[in-house]
Structures are given as structure tokens and as C-alpha cells.
Design a protein around this motif. Structure first.
Motif, PDB file in Angstrom:
ATOM      1  N   GLY A  69     -59.739 -11.942   7.646  1.00 51.75           N
ATOM      2  CA  GLY A  69     -59.427 -10.922   6.297  1.00 51.75           C
ATOM      3  C   GLY A  69     -57.757 -11.357   6.354  1.00 51.75           C
ATOM      4  N   ASP A  70     -57.737 -10.259   5.526  1.00 48.48           N
ATOM      5  CA  ASP A  70     -56.257 -10.203   5.125  1.00 48.48           C
ATOM      6  C   ASP A  70     -55.632  -9.198   6.344  1.00 48.48           C
ATOM      7  OD1 ASP A  70     -53.466  -9.782   4.577  1.00 48.48           O
ATOM      8  OD2 ASP A  70     -53.656 -10.453   2.105  1.00 48.48           O
ATOM      9  N   PHE A  71     -55.354  -8.589   6.866  1.00 51.70           N
ATOM     10  CA  PHE A  71     -54.622  -7.599   8.399  1.00 51.70           C
ATOM     11  C   PHE A  71     -53.675  -7.396   7.338  1.00 51.70           C
ATOM     12  CE2 PHE A  71     -58.050 -10.202  10.867  1.00 51.70           C
ATOM     13  CZ  PHE A  71     -59.069  -8.758  10.308  1.00 51.70           C
ATOM     14  N   ASP A  72     -52.476  -8.307   7.020  1.00 48.57           N
ATOM     15  CA  ASP A  72     -50.701  -7.563   7.632  1.00 48.57           C
ATOM     16  C   ASP A  72     -50.637  -8.288   5.266  1.00 48.57           C
ATOM     17  OD1 ASP A  72     -51.150 -11.049   6.404  1.00 48.57           O
ATOM     18  OD2 ASP A  72     -49.365 -11.350   8.248  1.00 48.57           O
ATOM     19  N   GLY A  73     -51.712  -7.918   4.697  1.00 48.11           N
ATOM     20  CA  GLY A  73     -51.053  -7.402   2.856  1.00 48.11           C
ATOM     21  C   GLY A  73     -50.584  -9.296   3.129  1.00 48.11           C
ATOM     22  N   SER A  74     -50.446 -10.100   3.796  1.00 49.56           N
ATOM     23  CA  SER A  74     -49.733 -11.487   3.081  1.00 49.56           C
ATOM     24  C   SER A  74     -50.773 -11.628   2.060  1.00 49.56           C
ATOM     25  CB  SER A  74     -49.415 -12.130   4.095  1.00 49.56           C
ATOM     26  OG  SER A  74     -50.473 -12.521   4.312  1.00 49.56           O
ATOM     27  N   GLY A  75     -51.563 -11.880   1.794  1.00 53.01           N
ATOM     28  CA  GLY A  75     -52.152 -12.621   0.594  1.00 53.01           C
ATOM     29  C   GLY A  75     -53.448 -13.535   1.428  1.00 53.01           C
ATOM     30  N   GLY A  76     -53.287 -14.229   2.943  1.00 56.64           N
ATOM     31  CA  GLY A  76     -53.617 -15.307   3.318  1.00 56.64           C
ATOM     32  C   GLY A  76     -54.631 -14.735   4.304  1.00 56.64           C
ATOM     33  N   ASP A  77     -55.656 -14.790   4.111  1.00 55.18           N
ATOM     34  CA  ASP A  77     -56.443 -15.314   6.048  1.00 55.18           C
ATOM     35  C   ASP A  77     -55.859 -15.137   7.271  1.00 55.18           C
ATOM     36  OD1 ASP A  77     -58.878 -14.233   3.546  1.00 55.18           O
ATOM     37  OD2 ASP A  77     -59.584 -16.102   3.923  1.00 55.18           O
ATOM     38  N   ASP A  78     -56.408 -13.992   8.075  1.00 53.73           N
ATOM     39  CA  ASP A  78     -56.110 -13.750   9.289  1.00 53.73           C
ATOM     40  C   ASP A  78     -56.766 -13.689  10.183  1.00 53.73           C
ATOM     41  OD1 ASP A  78     -53.129 -12.850   8.232  1.00 53.73           O
ATOM     42  OD2 ASP A  78     -54.088 -11.196   7.557  1.00 53.73           O
ATOM     43  N   LEU A  79     -56.853 -14.691  11.280  1.00 53.12           N
ATOM     44  CA  LEU A  79     -57.808 -14.464  12.418  1.00 53.12           C
ATOM     45  C   LEU A  79     -58.534 -13.460  13.084  1.00 53.12           C
ATOM     46  CD1 LEU A  79     -60.357 -16.497  14.130  1.00 53.12           C
ATOM     47  CD2 LEU A  79     -58.053 -17.566  14.925  1.00 53.12           C
ATOM     48  N   VAL A 116     -56.089 -10.656  16.866  1.00 53.89           N
ATOM     49  CA  VAL A 116     -55.477 -10.659  15.896  1.00 53.89           C
ATOM     50  C   VAL A 116     -54.440 -12.109  15.927  1.00 53.89           C
ATOM     51  CG1 VAL A 116     -55.040 -10.052  13.370  1.00 53.89           C
ATOM     52  CG2 VAL A 116     -56.270  -8.630  15.164  1.00 53.89           C
ATOM     53  N   VAL A 117     -54.624 -12.549  15.406  1.00 53.51           N
ATOM     54  CA  VAL A 117     -53.200 -13.737  14.264  1.00 53.51           C
ATOM     55  C   VAL A 117     -53.162 -14.051  13.136  1.00 53.51           C
ATOM     56  CG1 VAL A 117     -52.770 -16.743  14.910  1.00 53.51           C
ATOM     57  CG2 VAL A 117     -54.567 -15.313  16.448  1.00 53.51           C
ATOM     58  N   TYR A 118     -51.918 -13.729  12.922  1.00 59.19           N
ATOM     59  CA  TYR A 118     -51.666 -14.076  10.922  1.00 59.19           C
ATOM     60  C   TYR A 118     -51.718 -15.008  10.775  1.00 59.19           C
ATOM     61  CZ  TYR A 118     -50.751  -8.407  12.437  1.00 59.19           C
ATOM     62  OH  TYR A 118     -50.714  -6.926  12.082  1.00 59.19           O
ATOM     63  N   ASP A 119     -51.941 -14.601   9.579  1.00 61.25           N
ATOM     64  CA  ASP A 119     -51.609 -16.657   8.576  1.00 61.25           C
ATOM     65  C   ASP A 119     -50.574 -17.054   8.866  1.00 61.25           C
ATOM     66  OD1 ASP A 119     -51.300 -14.633   6.690  1.00 61.25           O
ATOM     67  OD2 ASP A 119     -51.190 -16.006   5.616  1.00 61.25           O
ATOM     68  N   THR A 120     -49.735 -16.140   8.608  1.00 62.89           N
ATOM     69  CA  THR A 120     -48.656 -16.380   9.171  1.00 62.89           C
ATOM     70  C   THR A 120     -47.840 -17.123  10.106  1.00 62.89           C
ATOM     71  OG1 THR A 120     -47.309 -14.264   8.868  1.00 62.89           O
ATOM     72  CG2 THR A 120     -47.518 -14.971   6.841  1.00 62.89           C
ATOM     73  N   THR A 121     -48.037 -16.829  11.265  1.00 61.56           N
ATOM     74  CA  THR A 121     -48.130 -17.653  12.829  1.00 61.56           C
ATOM     75  C   THR A 121     -48.219 -18.383  12.853  1.00 61.56           C
ATOM     76  OG1 THR A 121     -48.252 -14.801  13.149  1.00 61.56           O
ATOM     77  CG2 THR A 121     -47.831 -16.608  15.100  1.00 61.56           C
ATOM     78  N   ALA A 122     -47.066 -19.070  13.558  1.00 63.01           N
ATOM     79  CA  ALA A 122     -47.226 -20.897  13.527  1.00 63.01           C
ATOM     80  C   ALA A 122     -47.746 -20.840  15.483  1.00 63.01           C
ATOM     81  CB  ALA A 122     -45.842 -21.422  13.655  1.00 63.01           C
ATOM     82  N   LEU A 123     -48.615 -21.458  15.321  1.00 60.23           N
ATOM     83  CA  LEU A 123     -49.600 -21.500  16.482  1.00 60.23           C
ATOM     84  C   LEU A 123     -49.295 -23.454  16.811  1.00 60.23           C
ATOM     85  CD1 LEU A 123     -52.810 -20.586  15.291  1.00 60.23           C
ATOM     86  CD2 LEU A 123     -51.147 -19.230  17.094  1.00 60.23           C
ATOM     87  N   ARG A 124     -48.917 -22.632  18.633  1.00 59.77           N
ATOM     88  CA  ARG A 124     -48.978 -23.838  19.563  1.00 59.77           C
ATOM     89  C   ARG A 124     -49.755 -24.337  20.049  1.00 59.77           C
ATOM     90  NH1 ARG A 124     -43.961 -24.563  22.711  1.00 59.77           N
ATOM     91  NH2 ARG A 124     -45.076 -24.453  24.704  1.00 59.77           N
TER      92      ARG A 124
END
Length: 195
Positions: A67-77, A101-109
Motif C-alpha cells: 500500500g502507499d503508506f507514505d503518499g509517494s505514489g509507489g507501493d510500500d511493503l 513497513v518499508v517505504y518504496d523510496t527506501t534503498a535496501l541493502r
């Protein structure tokens, strides 16, 4: 989790060195659709990101939603670990359950070691985890076990999705608004009944 080491162990692409885990759980994320058109299993090591549970028995990945929890327009996990023991400091926290919750704008390593949360109740410093919500403390000898079911929707009519997590042991559903009003993107650990 099968910790990688110099003499063997699990793949460092899908395992972390923090310790072995039985029935702990992992979540595998691919950026592109995985299509099995010829009946061949997609290998776990091909995942773009792997999130590894904190402890044995956590059951990470029991619930998974977007779902878009942060309002960025992308799907968050959003993922749950329904048997996670909160911070693990007191008996009252056994089987609280947790939602990550992991936002779509977050760079995961990858792999993301959620065991780092065990040293800090607010999960500060965990690569890629934007929000952590704990279930409530034990009552009637039962943990809340939030995350048996997980869904998203817009409860309050704003521009962001909200998270709905169930507690099967206490037969209730919690609605969690994840709006970050000061845009600091700090991860917060919360007991859901204190919210």
C-alpha cells in the motif's frame, strides 16, 4: 537463517550472521514479476532483497501486503511476524507480534537483518525498516500475535494507505495510520495498545 561462514553455511545473499533461526521466517522481494512459465522454481538467491527474522519462532512473512503508506505514489511493503516477542525484555512481550513497513523510496541493502531490532526497541539503524509496530502486551496468558491477517486501505480519508492488522488471540483488528507528519523518516517502535 543459516549463518554464512568460511567453512559453509547458508548463502550470504539470503542469510545473516546474527544466528541460526528455526521457524523464524524470511521475506523475499523481487523488483520484477517472477514468472514460472516452465515449471522451474525461482531460486531464493535471485531475490533483489531478503528480510531475515529476528529470532526463532517469529514467523516473519505470515502476513504480507502492499500500500502507499507514505503518499509517494509507489507501493510500500508491509510484513508481519505474528509470534515476535516485541523488544524481548519482559515476559509480557512474549508473542506480541510485529508489523514492519518499508517505504518504496527506501534503498535496501540485502539481506536485511531484523535481529538488529533486538538491541533497540525503536529499531534505529536497521537498514530499510521505516516503521515498526509491536502488538500489545500479554493478557490472559496470551500474546497479541498481531499480523495473523494483514490488509491495507484508507481509513481516515487522507492521501495515504492505512494498515490493518489482526490479533487472532484477542479477536480484534487494529487500524494503524502511518502518516509521518514531520517527514523525519525516523523509525519508531510502538506498543499498539499505547497508540
Amino acid at each position: 537463517n543459516n549463518p554464512p561462514n568460511q567453512t559453509g553455511g547458508g548463502s550470504p545473499l539470503t542469510n545473516v550472521s546474527s544466528g541460526a533461526g528455526f521457524n523464524a521466517g524470511k521475506v523475499y522481494v523481487w523488483k520484477e514479476p517472477v514468472v514460472d512459465s516452465v515449471g522451474v522454481d525461482t531460486p531464493a538467491v535471485s531475490a533483489d532483497t531478503v528480510l531475515v527474522a529476528r529470532r526463532s519462532g517469529d514467523q516473519l512473512g505470515f502476513g504480507v501486503a502492499y500500500g502507499d503508506f507514505d503518499g509517494s505514489g509507489g507501493d510500500d511493503l508491509a510484513i508481519t511476524a505474528r509470534r515476535e516477542d516485541g523488544t524481548g525484555v519482559t515476559v509480557d512481550e512474549i508473542d506480541q507480534g510485529a508489523a514492519y513497513v518499508v517505504y518504496d523510496t527506501t534503498a535496501l541493502r540485502s539481506p536485511v537483518d531484523l535481529n538488529v531490532c533486538a538491541i533497540s526497541s525503536n529499531c534505529t539503524g536497521v537498514s530499510g525498516v521505516d516503521v515498526l509496530v509491536f502488538g500489545g502486551n500479554r493478557s490472559n496468558s496470551l500474546g497479541d500475535e498481531i499480523g495473523f491477517a494483514l490488509a491495507t486501505g484508507n481509513l481516515n480519508g487522507d492521501t495515504s494507505a492505512d494498515l490493518f492488522v489482526s490479533s487472532i488471540t484477542h479477536q480484534r483488528v487494529y487500524a494503524v495510520t502511518l502518516e509521518d507528519t514531520d517527514a523525519d523518516r525516523m523509525t519508531r517502535g510502538r506498543n499498539i495498545r499505547d497508540a
